[in-house]
Design a protein around this motif. Structure first.
Motif, PDB file in Angstrom:
ATOM      1  N   LEU A   1       0.839  -1.208   0.000  1.00 44.05           N
ATOM      2  CA  LEU A   1       0.000   0.000   0.000  1.00 44.05           C
ATOM      3  C   LEU A   1       0.867   1.248   0.000  1.00 44.05           C
ATOM      4  O   LEU A   1       0.645   2.184  -0.779  1.00 44.05           O
ATOM      5  CB  LEU A   1      -0.929  -0.003   1.212  1.00 44.05           C
ATOM      6  CG  LEU A   1      -1.756   1.267   1.430  1.00 44.05           C
ATOM      7  CD1 LEU A   1      -2.680   1.532   0.252  1.00 44.05           C
ATOM      8  CD2 LEU A   1      -2.524   1.169   2.735  1.00 44.05           C
ATOM      9  N   MET A   2       1.884   1.264   0.854  1.00 47.37           N
ATOM     10  CA  MET A   2       2.752   2.439   0.941  1.00 47.37           C
ATOM     11  C   MET A   2       3.557   2.649  -0.341  1.00 47.37           C
ATOM     12  O   MET A   2       3.880   3.784  -0.681  1.00 47.37           O
ATOM     13  CB  MET A   2       3.680   2.306   2.141  1.00 47.37           C
ATOM     14  CG  MET A   2       2.954   2.403   3.452  1.00 47.37           C
ATOM     15  SD  MET A   2       4.112   2.300   4.807  1.00 47.37           S
ATOM     16  CE  MET A   2       3.018   2.059   6.169  1.00 47.37           C
ATOM     17  N   ALA A   3       3.840   1.594  -1.056  1.00 46.04           N
ATOM     18  CA  ALA A   3       4.660   1.683  -2.267  1.00 46.04           C
ATOM     19  C   ALA A   3       3.984   2.491  -3.372  1.00 46.04           C
ATOM     20  O   ALA A   3       4.668   3.071  -4.214  1.00 46.04           O
ATOM     21  CB  ALA A   3       5.002   0.290  -2.773  1.00 46.04           C
ATOM     22  N   VAL A   4       2.672   2.567  -3.387  1.00 49.54           N
ATOM     23  CA  VAL A   4       1.980   3.322  -4.433  1.00 49.54           C
ATOM     24  C   VAL A   4       1.868   4.807  -4.107  1.00 49.54           C
ATOM     25  O   VAL A   4       1.433   5.587  -4.932  1.00 49.54           O
ATOM     26  CB  VAL A   4       0.576   2.743  -4.759  1.00 49.54           C
ATOM     27  CG1 VAL A   4       0.683   1.313  -5.245  1.00 49.54           C
ATOM     28  CG2 VAL A   4      -0.366   2.862  -3.578  1.00 49.54           C
ATOM     29  N   HIS A   5       2.256   5.193  -2.899  1.00 50.60           N
ATOM     30  CA  HIS A   5       2.231   6.590  -2.475  1.00 50.60           C
ATOM     31  C   HIS A   5       3.589   7.244  -2.690  1.00 50.60           C
ATOM     32  O   HIS A   5       4.618   6.580  -2.656  1.00 50.60           O
ATOM     33  CB  HIS A   5       1.862   6.680  -0.992  1.00 50.60           C
ATOM     34  CG  HIS A   5       0.462   6.275  -0.700  1.00 50.60           C
ATOM     35  ND1 HIS A   5       0.096   4.966  -0.494  1.00 50.60           N
ATOM     36  CD2 HIS A   5      -0.667   7.003  -0.574  1.00 50.60           C
ATOM     37  CE1 HIS A   5      -1.200   4.915  -0.263  1.00 50.60           C
ATOM     38  NE2 HIS A   5      -1.694   6.128  -0.308  1.00 50.60           N
ATOM     39  N   ASP A   6       3.583   8.544  -2.865  1.00 51.88           N
ATOM     40  CA  ASP A   6       4.839   9.291  -2.946  1.00 51.88           C
ATOM     41  C   ASP A   6       5.473   9.414  -1.565  1.00 51.88           C
ATOM     42  O   ASP A   6       6.693   9.416  -1.427  1.00 51.88           O
ATOM     43  CB  ASP A   6       4.590  10.691  -3.524  1.00 51.88           C
ATOM     44  CG  ASP A   6       4.003  10.621  -4.921  1.00 51.88           C
ATOM     45  OD1 ASP A   6       4.600   9.936  -5.777  1.00 51.88           O
ATOM     46  OD2 ASP A   6       2.949  11.242  -5.149  1.00 51.88           O
ATOM     47  N   VAL A   7       4.641   9.542  -0.548  1.00 51.14           N
ATOM     48  CA  VAL A   7       5.077   9.653   0.840  1.00 51.14           C
ATOM     49  C   VAL A   7       4.233   8.678   1.652  1.00 51.14           C
ATOM     50  O   VAL A   7       3.010   8.681   1.552  1.00 51.14           O
ATOM     51  CB  VAL A   7       4.897  11.092   1.378  1.00 51.14           C
ATOM     52  CG1 VAL A   7       5.305  11.175   2.832  1.00 51.14           C
ATOM     53  CG2 VAL A   7       5.667  12.093   0.536  1.00 51.14           C
ATOM     54  N   ALA A   8       4.880   7.857   2.456  1.00 51.79           N
ATOM     55  CA  ALA A   8       4.163   6.902   3.303  1.00 51.79           C
ATOM     56  C   ALA A   8       3.650   7.618   4.544  1.00 51.79           C
ATOM     57  O   ALA A   8       4.429   8.223   5.271  1.00 51.79           O
ATOM     58  CB  ALA A   8       5.083   5.754   3.694  1.00 51.79           C
ATOM     59  N   GLY A   9       2.356   7.563   4.770  1.00 54.24           N
ATOM     60  CA  GLY A   9       1.747   8.211   5.931  1.00 54.24           C
ATOM     61  C   GLY A   9       1.541   7.228   7.066  1.00 54.24           C
ATOM     62  O   GLY A   9       0.821   6.251   6.910  1.00 54.24           O
ATOM     63  N   TYR A  10       2.192   7.480   8.175  1.00 55.24           N
ATOM     64  CA  TYR A  10       2.108   6.608   9.343  1.00 55.24           C
ATOM     65  C   TYR A  10       1.203   7.243  10.393  1.00 55.24           C
ATOM     66  O   TYR A  10       1.430   8.380  10.793  1.00 55.24           O
ATOM     67  CB  TYR A  10       3.479   6.431   9.986  1.00 55.24           C
ATOM     68  CG  TYR A  10       4.484   5.601   9.247  1.00 55.24           C
ATOM     69  CD1 TYR A  10       4.511   5.508   7.871  1.00 55.24           C
ATOM     70  CD2 TYR A  10       5.459   4.916   9.954  1.00 55.24           C
ATOM     71  CE1 TYR A  10       5.465   4.754   7.211  1.00 55.24           C
ATOM     72  CE2 TYR A  10       6.423   4.160   9.316  1.00 55.24           C
ATOM     73  CZ  TYR A  10       6.417   4.084   7.936  1.00 55.24           C
ATOM     74  OH  TYR A  10       7.367   3.339   7.298  1.00 55.24           O
ATOM     75  N   ASN A  11       0.213   6.507  10.868  1.00 54.17           N
ATOM     76  CA  ASN A  11      -0.578   6.935  12.026  1.00 54.17           C
ATOM     77  C   ASN A  11      -0.043   6.207  13.247  1.00 54.17           C
ATOM     78  O   ASN A  11      -0.107   4.972  13.306  1.00 54.17           O
ATOM     79  CB  ASN A  11      -2.057   6.588  11.836  1.00 54.17           C
ATOM     80  CG  ASN A  11      -2.857   7.715  11.266  1.00 54.17           C
ATOM     81  OD1 ASN A  11      -2.320   8.595  10.618  1.00 54.17           O
ATOM     82  ND2 ASN A  11      -4.155   7.678  11.492  1.00 54.17           N
ATOM     83  N   TYR A  12       0.486   6.958  14.198  1.00 56.17           N
ATOM     84  CA  TYR A  12       0.940   6.411  15.478  1.00 56.17           C
ATOM     85  C   TYR A  12       1.980   5.299  15.309  1.00 56.17           C
ATOM     86  O   TYR A  12       1.997   4.346  16.082  1.00 56.17           O
ATOM     87  CB  TYR A  12      -0.252   5.891  16.297  1.00 56.17           C
ATOM     88  CG  TYR A  12      -1.310   6.938  16.499  1.00 56.17           C
ATOM     89  CD1 TYR A  12      -1.147   7.917  17.468  1.00 56.17           C
ATOM     90  CD2 TYR A  12      -2.437   6.971  15.698  1.00 56.17           C
ATOM     91  CE1 TYR A  12      -2.105   8.903  17.646  1.00 56.17           C
ATOM     92  CE2 TYR A  12      -3.402   7.955  15.868  1.00 56.17           C
ATOM     93  CZ  TYR A  12      -3.235   8.913  16.843  1.00 56.17           C
ATOM     94  OH  TYR A  12      -4.179   9.886  17.015  1.00 56.17           O
TER      95      TYR A  12
END
Length: 115
Positions: free
Chosen positions: A32-43
């Motif tokens: 999932l994170m690989a398709v984003h330009d920036v990986a968004g982490y919650n907590y």
């Protein structure tokens, strides 16, 4: 599909979303994170150092964190160029899950839903 549609409208801005692991193996989020330009982490910024070793090209932003972790997270941001920042959930806008600002009326049981 959403990212593709978004990039057709505006391909000048990086795309991210807030990813929550909910007690699962965090590495299952890699695709999932690989398709984003920036990986968004919650907590989950505490895993940034290990994640960087596993996926060194990943750019990370913490999309939501607790106020109590602000200084630790700021240090991670200062010390690691692949950590872009941290959005602290202050609960000023509403009485959200951060728990600060929660109030109870006299006689109420803490934790009881209002309304």
């Amino acid at each position: 599909m959403l990212i593709e549609a978004l990039k057709k409208m505006d391909n000048t801005r990086p795309v991210t979303s807030a990813v929550v692991e909910n007690g699962k193996d965090w590495t299952i989020m890699d695709s999932l994170m690989a398709v984003h330009d920036v990986a968004g982490y919650n907590y989950h910024l505490y895993s940034a150092l290990d994640d960087h070793k596993r996926v060194p090209e990943r750019m990370i932003v913490q999309t939501e964190s607790y106020p109590k972790d602000a200084f630790v997270n700021w240090k991670l941001t200062q010390d690691n160029s692949y950590v872009l920042g941290d959005f602290v959930w202050t609960a000023i806008d509403y009485l959200g899950e951060a728990g600060i600002g929660r109030y109870y009326y006299s006689g109420e049981t803490p934790g009881r839903k209002l309304g």
